[in-house]
Enzyme design. Sequence first.
Site, PDB file in Angstrom:
ATOM      1  N   VAL A 151      41.036   3.814  33.786  1.00  0.00           N
ATOM      2  CA  VAL A 151      41.224   3.530  35.221  1.00  0.00           C
ATOM      3  C   VAL A 151      41.487   2.040  35.429  1.00  0.00           C
ATOM      4  O   VAL A 151      42.412   1.644  36.153  1.00  0.00           O
ATOM      5  CB  VAL A 151      39.974   3.986  36.023  1.00  0.00           C
ATOM      6  CG1 VAL A 151      39.978   3.407  37.430  1.00  0.00           C
ATOM      7  CG2 VAL A 151      39.910   5.505  36.075  1.00  0.00           C
ATOM      8  N   LYS A 211       4.541  14.727  -2.264  1.00  0.00           N
ATOM      9  CA  LYS A 211       5.053  14.773  -0.890  1.00  0.00           C
ATOM     10  C   LYS A 211       4.226  15.798  -0.122  1.00  0.00           C
ATOM     11  O   LYS A 211       4.020  16.914  -0.599  1.00  0.00           O
ATOM     12  CB  LYS A 211       6.513  15.246  -0.901  1.00  0.00           C
ATOM     13  CG  LYS A 211       7.535  14.147  -0.750  1.00  0.00           C
ATOM     14  CD  LYS A 211       8.909  14.770  -0.543  1.00  0.00           C
ATOM     15  CE  LYS A 211       9.915  13.778  -0.041  1.00  0.00           C
ATOM     16  NZ  LYS A 211      11.228  14.365   0.186  1.00  0.00           N
ATOM     17  N   ASP A 253      30.900  16.269  17.209  1.00  0.00           N
ATOM     18  CA  ASP A 253      31.013  16.830  15.858  1.00  0.00           C
ATOM     19  C   ASP A 253      31.732  15.887  14.890  1.00  0.00           C
ATOM     20  O   ASP A 253      31.604  16.035  13.676  1.00  0.00           O
ATOM     21  CB  ASP A 253      31.764  18.163  15.903  1.00  0.00           C
ATOM     22  CG  ASP A 253      31.139  19.153  16.882  1.00  0.00           C
ATOM     23  OD1 ASP A 253      29.900  19.162  16.984  1.00  0.00           O
ATOM     24  OD2 ASP A 253      31.889  19.895  17.542  1.00  0.00           O
ATOM     25  N   GLY A 272      15.928  10.818   6.171  1.00  0.00           N
ATOM     26  CA  GLY A 272      15.366  11.025   4.828  1.00  0.00           C
ATOM     27  C   GLY A 272      15.018  12.474   4.561  1.00  0.00           C
ATOM     28  O   GLY A 272      13.912  12.787   4.092  1.00  0.00           O
ATOM     29  N   ARG A 317       7.679  24.946  10.691  1.00  0.00           N
ATOM     30  CA  ARG A 317       8.097  25.038  12.087  1.00  0.00           C
ATOM     31  C   ARG A 317       9.620  24.856  12.136  1.00  0.00           C
ATOM     32  O   ARG A 317      10.161  24.010  11.416  1.00  0.00           O
ATOM     33  CB  ARG A 317       7.457  23.933  12.943  1.00  0.00           C
ATOM     34  CG  ARG A 317       5.959  24.047  13.113  1.00  0.00           C
ATOM     35  CD  ARG A 317       5.582  25.226  14.027  1.00  0.00           C
ATOM     36  NE  ARG A 317       4.144  25.275  14.279  1.00  0.00           N
ATOM     37  CZ  ARG A 317       3.239  25.848  13.489  1.00  0.00           C
ATOM     38  NH1 ARG A 317       3.624  26.436  12.362  1.00  0.00           N
ATOM     39  NH2 ARG A 317       1.954  25.847  13.826  1.00  0.00           N
TER      40      ARG A 317
HETATM   41  O1  F6P Z   1      31.861  20.638  19.984  1.00  0.00           O
HETATM   42  C1  F6P Z   1      30.666  20.157  20.504  1.00  0.00           C
HETATM   43  C2  F6P Z   1      29.604  21.219  20.469  1.00  0.00           C
HETATM   44  O2  F6P Z   1      28.406  20.675  20.989  1.00  0.00           O
HETATM   45  C3  F6P Z   1      29.349  21.839  19.107  1.00  0.00           C
HETATM   46  O3  F6P Z   1      28.566  21.046  18.259  1.00  0.00           O
HETATM   47  C4  F6P Z   1      28.698  23.148  19.488  1.00  0.00           C
HETATM   48  O4  F6P Z   1      28.925  24.110  18.480  1.00  0.00           O
HETATM   49  C5  F6P Z   1      29.435  23.508  20.751  1.00  0.00           C
HETATM   50  O5  F6P Z   1      29.978  22.317  21.273  1.00  0.00           O
HETATM   51  C6  F6P Z   1      28.565  24.152  21.785  1.00  0.00           C
HETATM   52  O6  F6P Z   1      29.384  24.524  22.848  1.00  0.00           O
HETATM   53  P1  F6P Z   1      28.859  24.984  24.293  1.00  0.00           P
HETATM   54  O7  F6P Z   1      28.606  23.748  25.082  1.00  0.00           O
HETATM   55  O8  F6P Z   1      29.969  25.789  24.843  1.00  0.00           O
HETATM   56  O9  F6P Z   1      27.597  25.742  24.079  1.00  0.00           O
END
Ligand code: F6P
Length: 320
Positions: A24, A214, A127, A185, A244
């Site tokens: 912008v 560990k 990603d 880690g 968990r």
């Molecule tokens: O591409 C980004 C992302 O967050 C991915 O890591 C995940 O698989 C997907 O989008 C989740 O998509 P939505 O927001 O449609 O659940």
Amino acid sequence: MRRIGILTSGGDAPGMNAAIRAAVRACAQNGVIPVGIHRGYNGLIHSDVVELDARSVNGITSRGGTMLYTARCEEFKTDAGLQMAVNACNYLGLNGIIAIGGDGTFRGAGKLSAAGINTICIPATIDNDIGCTHYSIGFDTAANTAIGAIDKLADTMQSHERTSIVEVMGHGAGHLALYVGIAVGATAILIPEKPFDFEQDVLEHIREGKYRNKHHHLIIVSEGVADTLAIAQRIRDELGLDTRATIIGHIQRGGSPTARDRVMATRMGHFAIEALLAGKTNQVVCYRNSQLVLTPIDEALQMKKSLDSYMYRVAKEVSI
Ligand code: F6P
């Protein structure tokens, strides 16, 4: 060029706002009117737009999400939808479009470009799986969010001598999981690019860790690679450990962008406008070898991103 449309499409990513602001302001610097398009290609098809100016993007650099909203638009994938978008560009007097998002966003921009609308794309996805660019906006913030959450988790895991299985996002790519796994880690990192033997790479690894004194273990799972809850159950059953499972989920998509995302997004937004004004179209802004370059959309979509195998080896070798 008198009016440039800006849209965000697909999954949101922290830093999108900084890219919008930069685009912008770069428009304003060049006497061009920036037009915000709501909800990605959806808003374009339905002419849901807002005229912006330098002041309307005040203070958004520090905010996650996207002020323009985002959506995935099925209608735009049809010929009729594309024609509606082209008609809207003509009707709204848009001479060019900046499309911020991932691969799906690029495909849409490629179609617009082929239909005569100049388009430049900016890569944004947590990603970081876009082949043509070493960096996509949002990755660093998402990684830091996941790391912050896991650090908190680690405190309680350590206190109770428990084993944590943590799922991070990635959409079929392990870049985020690997990066996060190294930073926290992890005992083991399960990602789609590296086939693993559960007995050897997880169970035996935990046994070895126990032998080395560990007391708590952390397994990072990239979404979709395996059932995180089932992994926790299996480790409990086979090793008798208290486990968990935690799925961090969409928290990774939000939050105030890190310095890296703010700066990269600002650079990319500015660069994209300069490219449009220079008459470029059908291109993706890419970060390669420490600089911004343009790659044709078709070529960009063909490029596959390989996982950094050295990083993976480092992760494995320091996880003893
Ligand atoms: O591409 C980004 C992302 O967050 C991915 O890591 C995940 O698989 C997907 O989008 C989740 O998509 P939505 O927001 O449609 O659940």
